[in-house]
Design an enzyme around this catalytic site. Structure first.
Site, PDB file in Angstrom:
ATOM      1  N   LYS A 227       0.860  -1.200   0.000  1.00  0.00           N
ATOM      2  CA  LYS A 227       0.000   0.000   0.000  1.00  0.00           C
ATOM      3  C   LYS A 227       0.888   1.240   0.000  1.00  0.00           C
ATOM      4  CE  LYS A 227      -3.915   1.737   2.792  1.00  0.00           C
ATOM      5  NZ  LYS A 227      -4.714   1.464   4.015  1.00  0.00           N
TER       6      LYS A 227
ATOM      7  N   SER B  15      -9.564   1.401   3.077  1.00  0.00           N
ATOM      8  CA  SER B  15      -8.739   2.190   2.200  1.00  0.00           C
ATOM      9  C   SER B  15      -7.698   1.395   1.416  1.00  0.00           C
ATOM     10  CB  SER B  15      -8.033   3.280   3.009  1.00  0.00           C
ATOM     11  OG  SER B  15      -7.182   2.703   3.971  1.00  0.00           O
TER      12      SER B  15
ATOM     13  N   SER C 297      -9.449  -1.054   7.218  1.00  0.00           N
ATOM     14  CA  SER C 297      -8.957  -0.869   5.851  1.00  0.00           C
ATOM     15  C   SER C 297      -8.283  -2.069   5.204  1.00  0.00           C
ATOM     16  CB  SER C 297      -7.991   0.305   5.804  1.00  0.00           C
ATOM     17  OG  SER C 297      -8.722   1.492   5.784  1.00  0.00           O
TER      18      SER C 297
HETATM   19  N1  GLN Z   1     -13.170   3.505   6.931  1.00  0.00           N
HETATM   20  C1  GLN Z   1     -12.190   3.774   7.928  1.00  0.00           C
HETATM   21  C2  GLN Z   1     -11.872   5.254   7.919  1.00  0.00           C
HETATM   22  O1  GLN Z   1     -12.179   5.889   6.952  1.00  0.00           O
HETATM   23  C3  GLN Z   1     -10.996   2.923   7.623  1.00  0.00           C
HETATM   24  C4  GLN Z   1      -9.704   3.518   7.944  1.00  0.00           C
HETATM   25  C5  GLN Z   1      -8.522   2.595   7.892  1.00  0.00           C
HETATM   26  O2  GLN Z   1      -8.560   1.486   8.389  1.00  0.00           O
HETATM   27  N2  GLN Z   1      -7.416   3.139   7.382  1.00  0.00           N
HETATM   28  O3  GLN Z   1     -11.342   5.796   8.850  1.00  0.00           O
END
Ligand code: GLN
Length: 470
Positions: free
Chosen positions: A68, A143, A167
């Protein structure tokens, strides 16, 4: 390049020993459709890596993987999916990535993400759009959507993601692959760009349970460069699972498809002879507000370093450092990131910390206590990953606010620090749906064990025409 042995000593397919041209063609064909990688380059690395790798006997020798694009990897850029880091090269490599490289694995590229990990769709990336390989009209989740799409399409056998509120697990569930969020602190965060430091963990997305296990065991361990990292003490009961608490979903916000899939998974566990009991988690109603209070507060502090002066995007507008900083942040950050910085600054503002941030921390402790109590009588907890299957791009299916509300099942494991694994459950109307298992701290082995049993008895459908690395 010549085709040599296709398998390394652990039986994994290794790209550097394969016909590289056909691999690159395969990646290109899929990439045109799914857009999972921000950078992809096996050439830059393979020259040096090939001679190294061919001498390596590690379990991951020659195995390609994606990372990532919020992890630092030397010789690649790092955008975090945001314009504000345009053109920034990583000067060093994250510990988690370095350990995998030391075991012979090869980074072939950096994957797309919601900017700074903020989102559930990867649509908040300033770099490109990522589509779900199962249905190109839909998101791959987020994400870590690029990592999940790349693994589901067979471009790499595994990819790294970061998981602050789901995420890794939510995109894994949307793409029909495994997504592991380890216990907080057991994998070093050194080199991972901080979103919310008390919630962030390094996670793995893979096509098989065995690969997730191998990658996790290679990465774990205390790191002097991350003072929140801890030594993994190992499982207290050799990872054995007998009794599973099933979260009551009666009042939950699940779509019909996800509910059907959830009940199917429960039925399978019972068929396999596991004892199941219904459990309730009364504090669930507080999870999302507590998560967004803590995550945004920490994010507002962590993102203060991106000021357009030291590195990254610098505005052409603004006189003097103050104005320049303001203009650079205004032009460099996207809307979602700005919203969260504003929210975080609001909950942290002087005189109001007791009302928001400190209160959220107290409720966070109460949630963890509730889980500890439940784990006195069960070995694992099963719960959904996300209330829906992959939704369509844009806000038609689920707007940005509803996407946040839908984080309730995943962000719980980040608030408690407990390990959790998203496991493919079924295909519903052609879309994958996963189910999630949560274990007590340091009991990742229980997660792997249950997932291995389910994988053997009920193999999850693979997207047809995709490369199988195992
Ligand atoms: N949907 C969560 C957020 O927007 C996921 C974030 C993550 O795990 N990086 O904060």
């Amino acid at each position: 390049m010549q085709a040599k042995a296709h398998k390394n000593s652990s039986g994994w397919n290794s790209v550097l020993f394969e016909l590289r041209d056909s691999y690159l063609r395969y990646v290109k064909d899929w990439e045109e459709k799914i857009g999972s990688f921000i950078e992809f380059d096996i050439d830059r690395l393979s020259g040096a890596a090939e001679s190294d790798v061919s001498h390596k006997e590690g379990p991951l020798a020659g195995v390609p993987f994606g990372v990532k694009d919020n992890f630092a990897v030397e010789s690649f850029n790092i955008t975090c999916g945001s314009k504000i880091l345009e053109g920034v090269a990583s000067p060093y490599t994250a510990t988690s990535v370095k350990k995998l490289q030391d075991a012979g694995a090869v980074v072939v590229g950096k994957t797309n993400l919601d900017a700074f990990g903020m989102g559930s769709s990867t649509d908040n990336s300033a770099v490109k759009v990522t589509n779900n390989p199962w249905d190109l009209m839909r998101v791959a989740g987020g994400s870590s959507g690029g990592s999940a799409a790349a693994v589901a399409a067979g471009l790499v056998p595994f990819a790294l993601g970061s998981d602050t509120g789901g995420s890794v697990r939510q995109p894994a569930s949307f793409c029909g692959v495994y997504g592991l969020k380890p216990t907080y602190g057991v994998v070093s965060r050194y080199g991972l760009t901080a979103y919310a430091s008390s919630l962030d963990v390094v996670g793995v997305i893979s096509r098989t349970v065995e690969m997730a296990k191998t990658v996790f065991n290679t990465m774990k361990g205390q790191d002097i460069k991350d003072n929140t990292s801890v030594k993994h003490p190992g499982s207290s009961n050799s990872g054995k699972v007998k009794k599973i608490g099933i979260l009551n979903i009666a009042d939950g916000p699940l779509s019909e498809d996800v509910e059907r899939s959830y009940l199917l998974s429960r039925g399978r566990l019972e068929k396999l002879g596991y004892e199941t009991v219904n459990i309730e988690v009364p504090s669930f109603e507080y999870v999302v507000p507590v998560y967004y209070t803590i995550a945004t507060a920490e994010a507002s502090a962590n993102l203060a370093r991106f000021n357009g002066l030291r590195y990254g995007y610098r505005s052409k507008n603004g006189n003097g450092p103050g104005e320049l900083m303001q203009a650079s942040r205004d032009e460099g950050f996207g809307d979602e990131v700005k919203l969260r910085i504003l929210l975080g600054t609001y909950v942290l503002r002087s005189g109001f910390q007791d009302q928001f941030y400190h209160k959220a921390q107290k409720i966070r402790t109460a949630i963890r206590n509730e889980f500890d109590r439940i784990f006195e009588s069960v070995d694992l907890i099963m719960m959904p990953v996300f209330p829906t299957a992959a939704f369509k791009h844009g806000s038609a299916d689920l707007d940005q606010f509803q996407q946040k509300v839908a984080d309730l099942y995943t962000c719980t494991a980040n608030l408690t620090g407990l390990p959790a694994l998203a496991v493919p459950s079924s295909l519903e109307k052609g879309l994958p749906v996963g189910v999630q298992f949560t274990a007590p701290a340091f009991e990742e082995d229980r997660l792997f064990n249950i997932a291995e049993v389910l994988e053997a008895e009920f193999p999850s459908p693979k997207l047809s025409g995709t490369k199988d690395w195992s």
